[in-house]
Design a protein around this motif. Structure first.
Motif, short mmCIF file in Angstrom:
data_model
loop_
_atom_site.label_atom_id
_atom_site.label_comp_id
_atom_site.label_asym_id
_atom_site.label_seq_id
_atom_site.Cartn_x
_atom_site.Cartn_y
_atom_site.Cartn_z
N LEU A 278 0.82 -1.21 0.00
CA LEU A 278 0.00 0.00 0.00
C LEU A 278 0.86 1.26 0.00
O LEU A 278 0.61 2.20 -0.76
CB LEU A 278 -0.94 0.00 1.21
CG LEU A 278 -2.05 1.06 1.20
CD1 LEU A 278 -2.95 0.86 0.00
CD2 LEU A 278 -2.85 0.98 2.50
N ALA A 279 1.88 1.28 0.83
CA ALA A 279 2.74 2.46 0.91
C ALA A 279 3.46 2.69 -0.42
O ALA A 279 3.57 3.82 -0.90
CB ALA A 279 3.76 2.30 2.04
N ALA A 281 2.55 1.67 -3.47
CA ALA A 281 1.61 2.05 -4.52
C ALA A 281 1.18 3.50 -4.39
O ALA A 281 0.88 4.17 -5.38
CB ALA A 281 0.40 1.13 -4.49
N SER A 282 1.14 4.01 -3.16
CA SER A 282 0.74 5.40 -2.96
C SER A 282 1.78 6.37 -3.50
O SER A 282 1.47 7.51 -3.83
CB SER A 282 0.48 5.68 -1.48
OG SER A 282 1.68 5.56 -0.73
N ARG A 283 3.05 5.91 -3.59
CA ARG A 283 4.13 6.78 -4.08
C ARG A 283 4.39 6.62 -5.58
O ARG A 283 4.90 7.53 -6.21
CB ARG A 283 5.43 6.51 -3.31
CG ARG A 283 5.33 6.84 -1.82
CD ARG A 283 6.72 6.92 -1.19
NE ARG A 283 7.44 5.66 -1.25
CZ ARG A 283 7.31 4.69 -0.33
NH1 ARG A 283 6.47 4.84 0.67
NH2 ARG A 283 8.03 3.59 -0.43
N ASP A 284 4.04 5.47 -6.13
CA ASP A 284 4.32 5.24 -7.54
C ASP A 284 3.31 4.24 -8.09
O ASP A 284 3.33 3.06 -7.73
CB ASP A 284 5.74 4.71 -7.72
CG ASP A 284 6.16 4.61 -9.19
OD1 ASP A 284 5.32 4.92 -10.06
OD2 ASP A 284 7.31 4.24 -9.46
N ALA A 285 2.45 4.72 -8.99
CA ALA A 285 1.42 3.86 -9.56
C ALA A 285 2.02 2.75 -10.41
O ALA A 285 1.34 1.75 -10.70
CB ALA A 285 0.44 4.69 -10.38
#
Length: 313
Positions: A278-279, A281-285
């Motif tokens: 989750l962390a 993915a929140s920074r880089d799609a």
């Protein structure tokens, strides 16, 4: 004659010149695993075999304890796999270093990759981290007479270099940096860089006194860059597209994920560690796209295993 050199032409006075067939180069795949990396190793090996059908060599898996569930699982699933311990000499060198540097204890197994440089009897050894995903044919790496083939590391992708002594990341024009630095997640190792003398030199790099200068957080990669920075030939990141560097630093990666031959899930966000995604993915799609490719490969591996079990039942 080295197997990948040019074929010789044998000429006869009584017959037309006939080409002599080159012996097929012998190639082994090597990796390191542990119980926590088992599923990653399964997907890596299956995806490699699926996209590199020319490969018919040995698959050597180094692990700290081959007697645990890792060896029986991998050797039953992949007939070419043999699980091995590292040599007693390498184990002792790692233990000596970890005793002096307890902060390395949780990363001890990473040093087992150094055993790949002790392998003999093969023209080439392709070392692969267990968090790789193969999406294409990597036979192009075999072209040429290079001693070591690898891809640039994060420092080079960010336009920086590494200090020659400490391996600390520095600006390219600061001091006397290494000309090249490479990621150790995928390496093609020629026979010239393997054997007892090479293995001994790498173990010497693990001496606590030798390690005192190292400021990089790397383990085996630090050893290999110190020893081989002048021997390596760098190739496109299409052969080792590092997802972790995108997440952590947005390093320059000109290759699109869908076009990469190999994705490397370096860093904390392993596909099989759901609690860490989750962390990232929140920074880089891009991680979301990369995970989709990995899960597709995981399902393909499970499907193949299911049908293989049915045929042998």
């Amino acid at each position: 004659m080295r197997a990948i050199s040019r074929c010789l032409i044998i000429r006869s006075r009584t017959a037309e010149p006939m080409p002599q067939r080159c012996a097929k180069p012998s190639i082994a795949l090597a990796t390191v695993t542990s119980p926590s990396f088992l599923v990653g190793t399964q997907v890596m090996i299956h995806s490699f075999l699926a996209h590199n059908r020319w490969f018919d060599g040995d698959i050597i898996v180094f692990c700290a304890d081959p007697d645990d569930r890792v060896a029986p699982t991998l050797e039953a699933q992949f007939p070419r796999v043999s699980c091995r311990r590292a040599s007693a000499e390498l184990d002792a060198a790692i233990d000596h270093l970890v005793a002096a540097r307890p902060d390395l204890a949780t990363r001890r197994d990473r040093f087992l990759s150094l055993e790949s440089f002790a392998l003999t009897g093969y023209d080439k050894v392709l070392f692969c981290d267990s968090d790789l995903l193969f999406q294409g044919d990597v036979a192009g790496l075999l072209d040429g007479e290079t001693r070591l083939v690898a891809c640039p590391d994060g420092a080079m992708l960010r336009g920086n270099r590494r200090d020659r002594m400490t391996l600390e990341e520095i600006a390219a024009d600061d001091g006397d940096p290494l000309a090249t630095s490479f990621n150790a997640g995928l390496m093609l190792i020629d026979a010239a860089l393997r054997g007892p003398a090479i293995a001994e030199a790498l173990r010497a790099r693990l001496a606590p006194t030798a390690w005192q200068a190292v400021l990089s957080q790397h383990t085996d990669q630090a050893v290999l860059n110190l020893e081989f920075h002048e021997c390596v030939t760098l190739v496109s990141t299409a052969y080792n597209l590092m997802i972790g560097h995108r997440i952590d630093s947005h390093a320059s990666e000109p290759v699109r994920l869908s076009e990469a031959k190999v994705l490397h899930f370096n860093g904390q966000a392993k596909p099989w560690r759901m609690d860490r995604q989750l962390a990232g993915a929140s920074r880089d799609a891009a991680l979301i796209e990369a995970l989709r490719y990995w899960y597709d490969a995981y399902l393909a591996m499970l499907t193949a295993h299911h049908f293989n079990q049915g045929r042998t039942a």
